[in-house]
Design an enzyme around this catalytic site. Structure first.
Site, mmCIF file in Angstrom:
data_model
loop_
_atom_site.group_PDB
_atom_site.id
_atom_site.type_symbol
_atom_site.label_atom_id
_atom_site.label_comp_id
_atom_site.label_asym_id
_atom_site.label_seq_id
_atom_site.Cartn_x
_atom_site.Cartn_y
_atom_site.Cartn_z
ATOM 1 N N GLY A 38 7.431 7.470 -5.566
ATOM 2 C CA GLY A 38 8.495 7.500 -4.590
ATOM 3 C C GLY A 38 8.689 8.837 -4.065
ATOM 4 C CG ASN A 62 6.124 10.226 1.316
ATOM 5 O OD1 ASN A 62 6.266 11.183 2.177
ATOM 6 N ND2 ASN A 62 4.890 10.056 0.940
ATOM 7 C CG HIS A 87 -2.685 5.338 6.513
ATOM 8 N ND1 HIS A 87 -3.154 4.852 5.332
ATOM 9 C CD2 HIS A 87 -3.993 6.052 6.817
ATOM 10 C CE1 HIS A 87 -4.358 4.543 4.955
ATOM 11 N NE2 HIS A 87 -4.802 5.339 6.155
ATOM 12 C CG LEU A 96 -4.519 -2.080 6.259
ATOM 13 C CD1 LEU A 96 -3.277 -2.458 5.537
ATOM 14 C CD2 LEU A 96 -5.629 -2.337 5.380
ATOM 15 C CD GLU A 138 1.632 11.590 2.724
ATOM 16 O OE1 GLU A 138 2.472 10.709 2.389
ATOM 17 O OE2 GLU A 138 0.338 11.466 2.199
ATOM 18 N NE ARG A 155 0.559 -6.745 -3.604
ATOM 19 C CZ ARG A 155 -0.630 -6.937 -4.354
ATOM 20 N NH1 ARG A 155 -1.133 -6.104 -4.914
ATOM 21 N NH2 ARG A 155 -1.255 -8.039 -4.233
ATOM 22 C CB ILE A 156 -2.468 -6.240 2.336
ATOM 23 C CG1 ILE A 156 -3.019 -5.173 2.228
ATOM 24 C CG2 ILE A 156 -2.614 -7.141 3.821
ATOM 25 C CD1 ILE A 156 -4.860 -5.559 2.140
ATOM 26 C CG LEU A 157 3.560 -5.717 4.046
ATOM 27 C CD1 LEU A 157 4.395 -4.940 4.847
ATOM 28 C CD2 LEU A 157 4.279 -6.396 3.040
HETATM 29 C C1 GRF Z 1 1.509 8.645 -0.194
HETATM 30 O O1 GRF Z 1 0.487 9.520 0.092
HETATM 31 C C2 GRF Z 1 1.539 7.902 1.000
HETATM 32 O O2 GRF Z 1 0.976 8.006 2.239
HETATM 33 C C3 GRF Z 1 0.563 6.876 0.231
HETATM 34 O O3 GRF Z 1 0.955 6.820 -1.266
HETATM 35 C C4 GRF Z 1 1.261 8.091 -1.456
HETATM 36 C C5 GRF Z 1 2.589 7.734 -2.014
HETATM 37 O O4 GRF Z 1 3.193 8.887 -2.558
HETATM 38 N N1 GRF Z 1 0.116 5.683 1.046
HETATM 39 P P1 GRF Z 1 4.984 8.517 -3.067
HETATM 40 O O5 GRF Z 1 5.062 7.444 -3.788
HETATM 41 O O6 GRF Z 1 5.726 8.637 -1.927
HETATM 42 O O7 GRF Z 1 5.039 9.790 -4.216
#
Ligand code: GRF
Length: 198
Positions: free
Chosen positions: A12, A14, A109, A144, A174, A91-93
């Protein structure tokens, strides 16, 4: 004030950056963090930030994605979110879920979409000999890792990069990109944002 719900599956990082960004004159606030994994480390971080959390474990649902998603929707909609931010939600939605939140669901992504949808993006970029990698925030559509691109950040691939090392450098970017795009989106701006790495 726009109400933002964030879905995670893991650490988590991000989510934390998104949540911390929503203060002061920001037009949105984090109202809920949810996960498909009750053990996701990010849930505790969200609670530490004072955000309500929930988990719907996908495993007891077996292959019944629709039933799993009905539970997700029930939890999400109770918080009346204006925006759903997927942040490492693995999870794929189904098209039904996507339709329910059409035009108000974002995803991050770790590749320069349309390159490398799906998993193992960094290994694939290195394998292909790409000079640059990066991350994309896009609106979620039924396909996706597709949908209108709202922002990208580019990161050079270094000669001795491993997937892990590249992933770490992309993740730092990110953390810049997603809050910047979310803020614009909450303000009603869907124009694409391109960040250079610094
Ligand atoms: C990130 O690189 C995101 O783009 C990818 O999974 C990672 C998640 O990291 N799909 P976090 O849980 O936000 O630390």
């Amino acid at each position: 004030m726009k109400r933002v719900a964030i879905l995670i599956s893991g650490g988590g990082s991000n989510m934390v950056r998104l949540a911390e960004s929503m203060s002061g004159d920001h037009p949105a606030r984090p109202v809920l963090v949810g996960s498909n994994d009750p053990a996701a480390a990010g849930l505790g971080k969200a609670r530490d930030l004072g955000i309500a959390t929930f988990a719907v474990d996908h495993r007891p649902f077996g292959g019944d994605r629709a039933a799993f998603e009905a539970e997700l929707i029930r939890n999400l909609d109770a918080a009346e979110p204006d925006i759903i931010a997927l942040a490492g939600f693995m999870r794929i939605l189904t098209p039904g879920f996507v339709r329910h939140y059409e035009g108000r669901m974002l995803n991050i992504h770790p590749s320069l979409l349309p390159k490398y949808p799906g998993l193992n993006t960094h290994a694939r970029a290195i394998e292909a000999g790409d000079m640059e990698a990066g991350a994309t925030v896009h609106e979620v559509i039924a396909d996706l890792d597709a949908g209108p691109i709202l922002g990208q950040v580019r990161v050079p691939v270094l000669p001795d990069d491993t997937p892990d090392r590249l992933a770490g450098r992309v993740l730092v970017q990110e953390h810049r990109l997603y809050p910047a795009v979310l803020r614009r989106f909450a303000e009603g701006c869907r124009a694409r944002l391109d960040l250079a790495c610094h």
